[in-house]
Scaffold this motif. Structure first.
Motif, PDB file in Angstrom:
ATOM      1  N   MET A 216       0.837  -1.189   0.000  1.00  0.00           N
ATOM      2  CA  MET A 216       0.000   0.000   0.000  1.00  0.00           C
ATOM      3  C   MET A 216       0.878   1.248   0.000  1.00  0.00           C
ATOM      4  N   VAL A 217       0.435   2.232  -0.765  1.00  0.00           N
ATOM      5  CA  VAL A 217       1.082   3.550  -0.762  1.00  0.00           C
ATOM      6  C   VAL A 217       0.000   4.569  -0.450  1.00  0.00           C
ATOM      7  N   ILE A 218       0.248   5.396   0.550  1.00  0.00           N
ATOM      8  CA  ILE A 218      -0.678   6.463   0.913  1.00  0.00           C
ATOM      9  C   ILE A 218       0.021   7.785   0.625  1.00  0.00           C
ATOM     10  N   GLU A 219      -0.585   8.607  -0.235  1.00  0.00           N
ATOM     11  CA  GLU A 219      -0.012   9.904  -0.583  1.00  0.00           C
ATOM     12  C   GLU A 219      -0.911  11.017  -0.075  1.00  0.00           C
ATOM     13  N   GLY A 220      -0.320  12.034   0.462  1.00  0.00           N
ATOM     14  CA  GLY A 220      -1.073  13.191   0.924  1.00  0.00           C
ATOM     15  C   GLY A 220      -0.258  13.995   1.910  1.00  0.00           C
ATOM     16  N   ARG A 221      -0.839  15.080   2.384  1.00  0.00           N
ATOM     17  CA  ARG A 221      -0.157  15.878   3.393  1.00  0.00           C
ATOM     18  C   ARG A 221      -0.114  15.077   4.683  1.00  0.00           C
ATOM     19  N   VAL A 222       1.023  15.071   5.346  1.00  0.00           N
ATOM     20  CA  VAL A 222       1.195  14.234   6.533  1.00  0.00           C
ATOM     21  C   VAL A 222       0.125  14.517   7.582  1.00  0.00           C
ATOM     22  N   GLN A 223      -0.243  15.764   7.781  1.00  0.00           N
ATOM     23  CA  GLN A 223      -1.247  16.079   8.783  1.00  0.00           C
ATOM     24  C   GLN A 223      -2.622  15.535   8.401  1.00  0.00           C
TER      25      GLN A 223
ATOM     26  N   LEU B 191      -4.859   7.902   9.363  1.00  0.00           N
ATOM     27  CA  LEU B 191      -5.186   6.800   8.458  1.00  0.00           C
ATOM     28  C   LEU B 191      -4.034   5.813   8.400  1.00  0.00           C
ATOM     29  N   GLU B 192      -2.828   6.323   8.270  1.00  0.00           N
ATOM     30  CA  GLU B 192      -1.663   5.451   8.201  1.00  0.00           C
ATOM     31  C   GLU B 192      -1.549   4.596   9.465  1.00  0.00           C
ATOM     32  N   THR B 193      -1.728   5.212  10.619  1.00  0.00           N
ATOM     33  CA  THR B 193      -1.625   4.486  11.887  1.00  0.00           C
ATOM     34  C   THR B 193      -2.660   3.371  11.972  1.00  0.00           C
TER      35      THR B 193
ATOM     36  N   VAL C  51      -4.123  -2.569  11.438  1.00  0.00           N
ATOM     37  CA  VAL C  51      -4.978  -3.616  10.866  1.00  0.00           C
ATOM     38  C   VAL C  51      -4.150  -4.591  10.040  1.00  0.00           C
ATOM     39  N   ILE C  52      -3.291  -4.064   9.174  1.00  0.00           N
ATOM     40  CA  ILE C  52      -2.459  -4.935   8.330  1.00  0.00           C
ATOM     41  C   ILE C  52      -1.573  -5.820   9.195  1.00  0.00           C
ATOM     42  N   SER C  53      -0.987  -5.250  10.218  1.00  0.00           N
ATOM     43  CA  SER C  53      -0.115  -6.023  11.101  1.00  0.00           C
ATOM     44  C   SER C  53      -0.873  -7.164  11.777  1.00  0.00           C
ATOM     45  N   ALA C  54      -2.031  -6.854  12.336  1.00  0.00           N
ATOM     46  CA  ALA C  54      -2.820  -7.880  13.025  1.00  0.00           C
ATOM     47  C   ALA C  54      -3.296  -8.957  12.058  1.00  0.00           C
ATOM     48  N   GLU C  55      -3.808  -8.543  10.904  1.00  0.00           N
ATOM     49  CA  GLU C  55      -4.326  -9.516   9.935  1.00  0.00           C
ATOM     50  C   GLU C  55      -3.202 -10.367   9.339  1.00  0.00           C
ATOM     51  N   THR C  56      -2.053  -9.772   9.105  1.00  0.00           N
ATOM     52  CA  THR C  56      -0.912 -10.516   8.574  1.00  0.00           C
ATOM     53  C   THR C  56      -0.450 -11.561   9.581  1.00  0.00           C
ATOM     54  N   THR C  57      -0.427 -11.179  10.835  1.00  0.00           N
ATOM     55  CA  THR C  57      -0.037 -12.122  11.880  1.00  0.00           C
ATOM     56  C   THR C  57      -1.015 -13.296  11.935  1.00  0.00           C
ATOM     57  N   LEU C  58      -2.311 -13.011  11.864  1.00  0.00           N
ATOM     58  CA  LEU C  58      -3.306 -14.086  11.862  1.00  0.00           C
ATOM     59  C   LEU C  58      -3.163 -14.970  10.632  1.00  0.00           C
TER      60      LEU C  58
END
Length: 75
Positions: free
Chosen positions: A21-28, A33-35, A40-47
């Motif tokens: 995934m690539v998320i583009e936009g102003r950091v603020q 969303l990134e967090t 979610v990706i971390s938890a689902e990947t682990t499962l």
């Protein structure tokens, strides 16, 4: 303020170290969303990899707290 998200389709196979995934936009604008997405990706990947010891209830609570702190209230 705009932004873009590029991602593999859900369920797509990926290799280690592959960008999924690539998320583009102003950091603020995207930091919350990134967090959330990384959690979610971390938890689902682990499962998906059948690792033990992930407390999904705690992960959900942590993400709820992050949303609350950031003023992002999703139902």
């Amino acid at each position: 303020n705009g932004g873009r998200i590029y991602a593999l389709d859900e369920g797509a196979k990926c290799a280690g170290q592959e960008t999924i995934m690539v998320i583009e936009g102003r950091v603020q604008d995207i930091i919350g969303l990134e967090t959330m997405v990384l959690g979610v990706i971390s938890a689902e990947t682990t499962l998906a990899n059948d690792k033990r010891g992930v407390d999904l209830a705690q992960a959900r609570e942590t993400m709820r707290e992050v949303r609350e702190v950031m003023g992002l209230n999703y139902s």
